[in-house]
Design a protein around this motif. Structure first.
Motif, PDB file in Angstrom:
ATOM      1  N   THR A  52       0.848  -1.196   0.000  1.00  0.00           N
ATOM      2  CA  THR A  52       0.000   0.000   0.000  1.00  0.00           C
ATOM      3  C   THR A  52       0.881   1.243   0.000  1.00  0.00           C
ATOM      4  N   PRO A  53       0.766   2.115  -1.021  1.00  0.00           N
ATOM      5  CA  PRO A  53       1.676   3.268  -1.092  1.00  0.00           C
ATOM      6  C   PRO A  53       1.415   4.321  -0.025  1.00  0.00           C
ATOM      7  N   ALA A  54       0.164   4.484   0.376  1.00  0.00           N
ATOM      8  CA  ALA A  54      -0.157   5.516   1.372  1.00  0.00           C
ATOM      9  C   ALA A  54      -1.547   5.250   1.937  1.00  0.00           C
ATOM     10  N   ILE A  55      -1.802   5.856   3.088  1.00  0.00           N
ATOM     11  CA  ILE A  55      -3.100   5.791   3.745  1.00  0.00           C
ATOM     12  C   ILE A  55      -3.662   7.208   3.826  1.00  0.00           C
ATOM     13  N   VAL A  56      -4.939   7.356   3.512  1.00  0.00           N
ATOM     14  CA  VAL A  56      -5.641   8.624   3.675  1.00  0.00           C
ATOM     15  C   VAL A  56      -6.624   8.469   4.837  1.00  0.00           C
ATOM     16  N   PRO A  57      -6.331   9.022   6.008  1.00  0.00           N
ATOM     17  CA  PRO A  57      -7.331   9.018   7.081  1.00  0.00           C
ATOM     18  C   PRO A  57      -8.577   9.763   6.606  1.00  0.00           C
ATOM     19  N   ALA A  58      -9.730   9.146   6.785  1.00  0.00           N
ATOM     20  CA  ALA A  58     -10.975   9.706   6.242  1.00  0.00           C
ATOM     21  C   ALA A  58     -11.240  11.105   6.778  1.00  0.00           C
ATOM     22  N   HIS A  59     -11.813  11.946   5.920  1.00  0.00           N
ATOM     23  CA  HIS A  59     -12.208  13.293   6.326  1.00  0.00           C
ATOM     24  C   HIS A  59     -13.152  13.195   7.525  1.00  0.00           C
ATOM     25  N   PRO A  60     -13.031  14.092   8.511  1.00  0.00           N
ATOM     26  CA  PRO A  60     -13.839  13.969   9.729  1.00  0.00           C
ATOM     27  C   PRO A  60     -15.339  14.046   9.489  1.00  0.00           C
ATOM     28  N   ALA A  61     -15.781  14.779   8.469  1.00  0.00           N
ATOM     29  CA  ALA A  61     -17.219  14.814   8.175  1.00  0.00           C
ATOM     30  C   ALA A  61     -17.685  13.473   7.628  1.00  0.00           C
ATOM     31  N   ALA A  62     -16.874  12.855   6.763  1.00  0.00           N
ATOM     32  CA  ALA A  62     -17.216  11.530   6.248  1.00  0.00           C
ATOM     33  C   ALA A  62     -17.222  10.503   7.375  1.00  0.00           C
ATOM     34  N   LEU A  63     -16.264  10.619   8.298  1.00  0.00           N
ATOM     35  CA  LEU A  63     -16.204   9.708   9.435  1.00  0.00           C
ATOM     36  C   LEU A  63     -17.433   9.854  10.322  1.00  0.00           C
ATOM     37  N   ALA A  64     -17.819  11.095  10.637  1.00  0.00           N
ATOM     38  CA  ALA A  64     -18.992  11.318  11.488  1.00  0.00           C
ATOM     39  C   ALA A  64     -20.250  10.771  10.834  1.00  0.00           C
ATOM     40  N   LEU A  65     -20.434  11.055   9.547  1.00  0.00           N
ATOM     41  CA  LEU A  65     -21.618  10.559   8.836  1.00  0.00           C
ATOM     42  C   LEU A  65     -21.625   9.038   8.768  1.00  0.00           C
ATOM     43  N   ALA A  66     -20.475   8.441   8.510  1.00  0.00           N
ATOM     44  CA  ALA A  66     -20.406   6.981   8.429  1.00  0.00           C
ATOM     45  C   ALA A  66     -20.707   6.329   9.768  1.00  0.00           C
ATOM     46  N   LEU A  67     -20.194   6.916  10.851  1.00  0.00           N
ATOM     47  CA  LEU A  67     -20.472   6.368  12.182  1.00  0.00           C
ATOM     48  C   LEU A  67     -21.970   6.352  12.472  1.00  0.00           C
ATOM     49  N   LEU A  68     -22.650   7.461  12.143  1.00  0.00           N
ATOM     50  CA  LEU A  68     -24.081   7.567  12.439  1.00  0.00           C
ATOM     51  C   LEU A  68     -24.918   6.680  11.518  1.00  0.00           C
ATOM     52  N   LEU A  69     -24.641   6.748  10.227  1.00  0.00           N
ATOM     53  CA  LEU A  69     -25.521   6.069   9.266  1.00  0.00           C
ATOM     54  C   LEU A  69     -25.263   4.570   9.201  1.00  0.00           C
ATOM     55  N   GLU A  70     -24.065   4.142   9.585  1.00  0.00           N
ATOM     56  CA  GLU A  70     -23.806   2.712   9.678  1.00  0.00           C
ATOM     57  C   GLU A  70     -24.733   2.076  10.709  1.00  0.00           C
ATOM     58  N   ARG A  71     -25.015   2.804  11.785  1.00  0.00           N
ATOM     59  CA  ARG A  71     -25.840   2.245  12.847  1.00  0.00           C
ATOM     60  C   ARG A  71     -27.322   2.259  12.505  1.00  0.00           C
ATOM     61  N   LEU A  72     -27.691   3.086  11.524  1.00  0.00           N
ATOM     62  CA  LEU A  72     -29.089   3.121  11.097  1.00  0.00           C
ATOM     63  C   LEU A  72     -29.373   2.134   9.967  1.00  0.00           C
ATOM     64  N   ARG A  73     -28.344   1.507   9.429  1.00  0.00           N
ATOM     65  CA  ARG A  73     -28.521   0.621   8.276  1.00  0.00           C
ATOM     66  C   ARG A  73     -29.536  -0.496   8.519  1.00  0.00           C
ATOM     67  N   PRO A  74     -29.560  -1.144   9.706  1.00  0.00           N
ATOM     68  CA  PRO A  74     -30.572  -2.198   9.931  1.00  0.00           C
ATOM     69  C   PRO A  74     -32.013  -1.690   9.878  1.00  0.00           C
TER      70      PRO A  74
END
Length: 340
Positions: free
Chosen positions: A121-143
């Motif tokens: 892997t040439p590099a890692i991009v830590p996810a943008h904080p807005a994308a991280l916040a949205l993913a945390l919330l919406l992942e839990r609503l997926r069910p």
């Protein structure tokens, strides 16, 4: 003993990254602080180590285990390959490497993306904080089977760096004293105003910000997160993301079930109106603060298909925290703390 370089150590994000590293299990590492001419020579500290900010020379990355790029895009373009060739793991927080072949967007707190880095892997991009916040919330609503999700992000001046913060501050002062407004960065009045677009000569782009957040959100989800409509608004605040999120479900769900789903690690569910999430309340917090408000329809007041989420997070803190979590995840590739 790990060796860590921070490129852009004098920036807002660089300073936050140093604070988070000082509180992490990497605090005992040897740190090299690097920046452009403006930041060079400053005395700084990470953990218990006091050091000077140095120039970014070609050999600055020798024997570095991790190199965090959190300065200007131009600095990242000039130096990331030098760090890679020196054997360092590159973590890019500037957005330059988002679409480079083989580069991974990561957020260890989100389980949707199970693709992990390896030695190729040439590099890692830590996810943008807005994308991280949205993913945390919406992942839990997926069910709960969301049918439609639309989010509005209120972006602070710190999203765009120190020049935007300085201009917002000066515009605020000048407005109160009836003086002309500086507009070199926004090319528009940002103070006491909400902007969905900037002036023609602006150095900023809300459309690019939206595109980057969507790209990171999709990368984190690995095809499993619900589709998201997103718009970004420039808000006249200095720090902190705020989100207004509208959610419509396929079927009615009890409010208690939704609250149970949202709670958990890295998300602080606020139940009282008096403690409403805000950018000020989120300052210095590692968690995303969120308040759920249902849209009351029909005769059953306990089940809902539509509701609003009002959320807030410390954008710089969350970004730095995710970057450090990515480095901790990558320690398995460097078990001895030396360039492999």
């Amino acid at each position: 003993m790990y060796k860590i370089a921070i490129v852009g150590a004098s920036t807002l994000l660089g300073k936050e990254l140093k604070d988070v590293l000082s509180d992490s299990t990497l605090a005992g590492a040897t740190f090299t602080l690097l920046d452009d001419q403006k930041g060079q020579g400053q005395l700084d500290q990470v953990g218990d180590e006091v050091t000077f900010v140095q120039a970014v020379e070609r050999d600055a990355f020798e024997k570095m285990d991790f190199t965090f790029f959190c300065g200007s895009e131009e600095m990242t373009r000039r130096h990331w390959k030098n760090a890679l060739q020196a054997g360092s793991t590159v973590l890019d927080l500037t957005g330059v490497l988002d679409h480079e072949p083989g580069v991974l967007v990561r957020a260890p707190w989100v389980t949707g993306n199970d693709v992990s880095a390896d030695l190729f892997t040439p590099a890692i991009v830590p996810a943008h904080p807005a994308a991280l916040a949205l993913a945390l919330l919406l992942e839990r609503l997926r069910p709960a089977l969301p049918r439609f999700i639309a989010a509005t992000l209120l972006a602070p001046a710190s999203e765009f760096g120190s020049p935007a913060m300085d201009e917002l501050h000066q515009q605020t002062v000048n407005l109160l004293s009836f003086q002309a407004l500086p507009k070199a960065v926004y090319d528009a009045q940002a103070a006491y105003n909400l902007l969905s677009g900037m002036g023609e000569n602006t150095q900023l782009s809300l459309h690019q910000l939206e595109a980057r957040i969507r790209h990171h959100y999709e990368a984190l989800g690995g095809g499993r997160l619900p589709a998201l409509a997103l718009q970004a608004i420039a808000a006249p605040v200095f720090h902190g993301h705020a989100f207004s999120i509208a959610v419509e479900l396929e079927r009615a769900v009890e409010i208690a079930a939704l609250e149970d789903a949202l709670g958990g690690d890295h998300v602080d569910l606020v139940l009282e109106d008096t403690d409403s999430p805000s950018n000020l309340a989120a300052t210095g917090q590692n968690d995303v603060l969120v308040r759920l408000r249902p849209v009351i329809e029909g005769r059953n007041p306990t089940q809902f298909t539509r509701f609003w989420l009002w959320a807030a997070s410390d954008n710089l803190r969350l970004y730095a925290q995710n970057a450090v979590e990515c480095a901790l995840e990558l320690r398995r590739l460097r078990p001895q703390g030396t360039v492999q």
